[in-house]
Scaffold this motif. Structure first.
Motif, PDB file in Angstrom:
ATOM      1  N   PHE A  47       0.833  -1.208   0.000  1.00  0.00           N
ATOM      2  CA  PHE A  47       0.000   0.000   0.000  1.00  0.00           C
ATOM      3  C   PHE A  47       0.868   1.258   0.000  1.00  0.00           C
ATOM      4  CE2 PHE A  47      -2.176   3.322   2.453  1.00  0.00           C
ATOM      5  CZ  PHE A  47      -3.405   3.412   1.815  1.00  0.00           C
ATOM      6  N   HIS A  48       1.882   1.293   0.857  1.00  0.00           N
ATOM      7  CA  HIS A  48       2.745   2.470   0.924  1.00  0.00           C
ATOM      8  C   HIS A  48       3.633   2.577  -0.315  1.00  0.00           C
ATOM      9  CE1 HIS A  48       1.414   3.489   4.881  1.00  0.00           C
ATOM     10  NE2 HIS A  48       1.871   2.374   5.438  1.00  0.00           N
ATOM     11  N   ALA A  49       4.188   1.472  -0.762  1.00  0.00           N
ATOM     12  CA  ALA A  49       5.052   1.509  -1.942  1.00  0.00           C
ATOM     13  C   ALA A  49       4.278   1.950  -3.179  1.00  0.00           C
ATOM     14  CB  ALA A  49       5.678   0.133  -2.173  1.00  0.00           C
ATOM     15  N   ALA A  50       3.016   1.532  -3.281  1.00  0.00           N
ATOM     16  CA  ALA A  50       2.204   1.869  -4.455  1.00  0.00           C
ATOM     17  C   ALA A  50       1.606   3.267  -4.382  1.00  0.00           C
ATOM     18  CB  ALA A  50       1.081   0.841  -4.613  1.00  0.00           C
ATOM     19  N   GLY A  51       1.746   3.942  -3.248  1.00  0.00           N
ATOM     20  CA  GLY A  51       1.297   5.324  -3.139  1.00  0.00           C
ATOM     21  C   GLY A  51      -0.202   5.511  -3.179  1.00  0.00           C
ATOM     22  N   CYS A  52      -0.968   4.534  -2.687  1.00  0.00           N
ATOM     23  CA  CYS A  52      -2.435   4.609  -2.783  1.00  0.00           C
ATOM     24  C   CYS A  52      -3.000   5.849  -2.087  1.00  0.00           C
ATOM     25  CB  CYS A  52      -3.060   3.354  -2.198  1.00  0.00           C
ATOM     26  SG  CYS A  52      -2.460   1.819  -2.939  1.00  0.00           S
ATOM     27  N   ALA A  53      -2.471   6.154  -0.900  1.00  0.00           N
ATOM     28  CA  ALA A  53      -3.002   7.297  -0.150  1.00  0.00           C
ATOM     29  C   ALA A  53      -2.623   8.621  -0.796  1.00  0.00           C
ATOM     30  CB  ALA A  53      -2.495   7.254   1.291  1.00  0.00           C
ATOM     31  N   SER A  54      -1.525   8.654  -1.515  1.00  0.00           N
ATOM     32  CA  SER A  54      -1.080   9.911  -2.129  1.00  0.00           C
ATOM     33  C   SER A  54      -2.116  10.474  -3.085  1.00  0.00           C
ATOM     34  CB  SER A  54       0.249   9.702  -2.866  1.00  0.00           C
ATOM     35  OG  SER A  54       1.297   9.472  -1.961  1.00  0.00           O
ATOM     36  N   CYS A  55      -2.857   9.595  -3.732  1.00  0.00           N
ATOM     37  CA  CYS A  55      -3.882  10.052  -4.671  1.00  0.00           C
ATOM     38  C   CYS A  55      -5.292   9.970  -4.100  1.00  0.00           C
ATOM     39  CB  CYS A  55      -3.823   9.227  -5.954  1.00  0.00           C
ATOM     40  SG  CYS A  55      -2.371   9.555  -6.972  1.00  0.00           S
ATOM     41  N   HIS A  56      -5.566   8.945  -3.310  1.00  0.00           N
ATOM     42  CA  HIS A  56      -6.949   8.675  -2.927  1.00  0.00           C
ATOM     43  C   HIS A  56      -7.356   9.174  -1.547  1.00  0.00           C
ATOM     44  CE1 HIS A  56      -8.010   6.394  -6.516  1.00  0.00           C
ATOM     45  NE2 HIS A  56      -6.786   5.895  -6.465  1.00  0.00           N
ATOM     46  N   ALA A  57      -6.415   9.651  -0.735  1.00  0.00           N
ATOM     47  CA  ALA A  57      -6.811  10.305   0.510  1.00  0.00           C
ATOM     48  C   ALA A  57      -7.481  11.635   0.165  1.00  0.00           C
ATOM     49  CB  ALA A  57      -5.596  10.543   1.396  1.00  0.00           C
ATOM     50  N   ALA A  58      -8.317  12.115   1.045  1.00  0.00           N
ATOM     51  CA  ALA A  58      -8.988  13.398   0.809  1.00  0.00           C
ATOM     52  C   ALA A  58      -7.958  14.516   0.741  1.00  0.00           C
ATOM     53  CB  ALA A  58      -9.988  13.660   1.932  1.00  0.00           C
ATOM     54  N   PRO A  59      -8.239  15.591   0.017  1.00  0.00           N
ATOM     55  CA  PRO A  59      -7.298  16.708  -0.073  1.00  0.00           C
ATOM     56  C   PRO A  59      -6.891  17.214   1.310  1.00  0.00           C
ATOM     57  CG  PRO A  59      -9.090  17.000  -1.633  1.00  0.00           C
ATOM     58  CD  PRO A  59      -9.465  15.824  -0.780  1.00  0.00           C
ATOM     59  N   GLY A  60      -5.583  17.327   1.534  1.00  0.00           N
ATOM     60  CA  GLY A  60      -5.065  17.858   2.788  1.00  0.00           C
ATOM     61  C   GLY A  60      -5.052  16.884   3.950  1.00  0.00           C
ATOM     62  N   HIS A 263       3.765  17.305  -4.599  1.00  0.00           N
ATOM     63  CA  HIS A 263       3.301  15.924  -4.501  1.00  0.00           C
ATOM     64  C   HIS A 263       4.406  15.006  -3.989  1.00  0.00           C
ATOM     65  CE1 HIS A 263       0.367  12.801  -5.329  1.00  0.00           C
ATOM     66  NE2 HIS A 263       1.304  12.094  -5.911  1.00  0.00           N
ATOM     67  N   MET A 264       5.671  15.408  -4.193  1.00  0.00           N
ATOM     68  CA  MET A 264       6.770  14.561  -3.744  1.00  0.00           C
ATOM     69  C   MET A 264       6.792  14.430  -2.225  1.00  0.00           C
ATOM     70  SD  MET A 264       9.058  12.659  -5.072  1.00  0.00           S
ATOM     71  CE  MET A 264      10.231  11.564  -4.269  1.00  0.00           C
ATOM     72  N   ALA A 265       6.285  15.422  -1.516  1.00  0.00           N
ATOM     73  CA  ALA A 265       6.226  15.335  -0.056  1.00  0.00           C
ATOM     74  C   ALA A 265       5.345  14.168   0.367  1.00  0.00           C
ATOM     75  CB  ALA A 265       5.706  16.644   0.531  1.00  0.00           C
ATOM     76  N   SER A 266       4.253  13.942  -0.360  1.00  0.00           N
ATOM     77  CA  SER A 266       3.387  12.811  -0.062  1.00  0.00           C
ATOM     78  C   SER A 266       4.074  11.499  -0.402  1.00  0.00           C
ATOM     79  CB  SER A 266       2.076  12.934  -0.843  1.00  0.00           C
ATOM     80  OG  SER A 266       1.206  11.870  -0.546  1.00  0.00           O
ATOM     81  N   VAL A 267       4.846  11.501  -1.487  1.00  0.00           N
ATOM     82  CA  VAL A 267       5.597  10.302  -1.862  1.00  0.00           C
ATOM     83  C   VAL A 267       6.602   9.943  -0.771  1.00  0.00           C
ATOM     84  CG1 VAL A 267       7.234   9.317  -3.531  1.00  0.00           C
ATOM     85  CG2 VAL A 267       5.297  10.708  -4.328  1.00  0.00           C
ATOM     86  N   ILE A 268       7.264  10.946  -0.225  1.00  0.00           N
ATOM     87  CA  ILE A 268       8.229  10.706   0.852  1.00  0.00           C
ATOM     88  C   ILE A 268       7.531  10.102   2.070  1.00  0.00           C
ATOM     89  CG2 ILE A 268       9.823  11.804   2.480  1.00  0.00           C
ATOM     90  CD1 ILE A 268      10.897  11.627  -0.372  1.00  0.00           C
ATOM     91  N   THR A 269       6.327  10.576   2.369  1.00  0.00           N
ATOM     92  CA  THR A 269       5.563  10.001   3.479  1.00  0.00           C
ATOM     93  C   THR A 269       5.371   8.503   3.281  1.00  0.00           C
ATOM     94  OG1 THR A 269       4.384  12.086   3.856  1.00  0.00           O
ATOM     95  CG2 THR A 269       3.369  10.098   4.732  1.00  0.00           C
ATOM     96  N   ASN A 270       5.142   8.097   2.031  1.00  0.00           N
ATOM     97  CA  ASN A 270       5.000   6.672   1.722  1.00  0.00           C
ATOM     98  C   ASN A 270       6.333   5.947   1.836  1.00  0.00           C
ATOM     99  OD1 ASN A 270       2.314   7.244   0.989  1.00  0.00           O
ATOM    100  ND2 ASN A 270       2.901   7.639  -1.125  1.00  0.00           N
TER     101      ASN A 270
END
Length: 293
Positions: A47-60, A263-270
């Protein structure tokens, strides 16, 4: 003349039938996931490697709220604006009513349970390279996540991009997914970069039809929003050491003490949720890329 009319009519009908056949959306066979038992613990890493939350979590969304996959984020592109759908466990608004095979069909083929093509803003061309066990594990983990009743918003696309069946033509032109770089000693990194993390979706330029230009693999690309450029990460553009890259993926800090943004900040979170071994494998893959000026 009458005979010519009927011949022409038959040819048109045959052409339409052929077009409908070639553009049909085909789900995976029900036996595709047979014999696989999903592991939710392993699925969390996928889930984290595929970045699911980066796109599908609600904005913010931050912290645990990132696990509520309510959708709503907007992604501008030259073809219009795509809006991430709700993929939470809600049976009505999300994917809680899906089967594992339907989920695998969406992830690996870009096909919905009702036989519609998904737009390639959903990176199924990369996910097509996933191991089916990882898909089963991902499904097992996602079924443990919270539900949201937030409705999915329609994409904002103009003609002809609003015709979903036209996506089938794009799929035919793209051909079957395949690895770009040889595995050699970086097989783990290649799997993480090219399949799960789908890094090329942002870091590789595209042609006028939105297909990735593999001759300029990871060489940087215009931002789909039209604002700025996504940097290249081949050795021609990025002179960081493997240690620098791995550290950046863990912390978001560059060797110059700058930090990841956008968007890279969200990728780093993953990426920070992965093991050090995984981040080192990604770094090794990046360092082994052919330099593209």
């Amino acid at each position: 003349m009458r005979r010519l009319f009927w011949i022409a009519l038959l040819l048109v009908a045959a052409g339409v039938s052929l077009g409908l056949f070639l553009t049909r959306a085909t789900l995976l066979d029900e036996t595709a996931m047979a014999g696989l038992s999903g592991d939710a613990v392993a699925g969390e890493a996928v889930f984290h490697a595929a970045g699911c939350a980066s796109c599908h979590a609600a904005p913010g969304a931050k912290g645990e709220d990132r696990l509520v996959l309510a959708g709503g984020q907007r992604f501008a592109s030259p073809f219009g604006t795509f809006i991430a759908p709700n993929i939470s466990t809600d049976a009505e608004a999300g994917i809680g009513g899906w089967s594992e095979t339907e989920f695998a069909s969406a992830v690996m083929r870009g096909v919905s349970p009702d036989g519609m093509h998904y737009y390639p803003a959903f990176p199924y061309t990369a996910y097509a390279l996933m191991e089916r066990q990882d898909v089963a594990d991902l499904w097992a983990y996602m079924t443990t996540l919270p539900a949201s009743a937030a409705p999915s918003a329609p994409h904002e696309l103009g003609f002809p991009f609003n015709i979903r069946r036209s996506v089938a033509v794009w799929k035919l032109l793209n051909g079957p997914s395949d690895w770009v770089q040889p595995s050699d000693a970086t097989a783990q990194g290649r799997y993480l970069v090219e399949a799960l993390a789908h890094c090329a979706e942002c870091h590789t330029p595209r042609d006028s039809l939105g297909r990735l230009d593999t001759a300029r693999w990871m060489a940087g690309a215009p931002n789909p929003s039209g604002q700025g450029k996504i940097p290249g990460i081949t050795p021609a553009q990025l002179d960081w050491s493997a240690e620098d890259i791995a550290y950046y993926l863990e912390t978001g800090f560059t060797p110059d003490f700058d930090s990841a943004g956008g968007h890279m900040a969200s990728v780093i979170t993953n990426m920070a949720q992965l093991t050090a071994e995984d981040r080192n494998a990604i770094a090794a893959y990046v360092k082994a890329l052919p330099p593209v000026e």
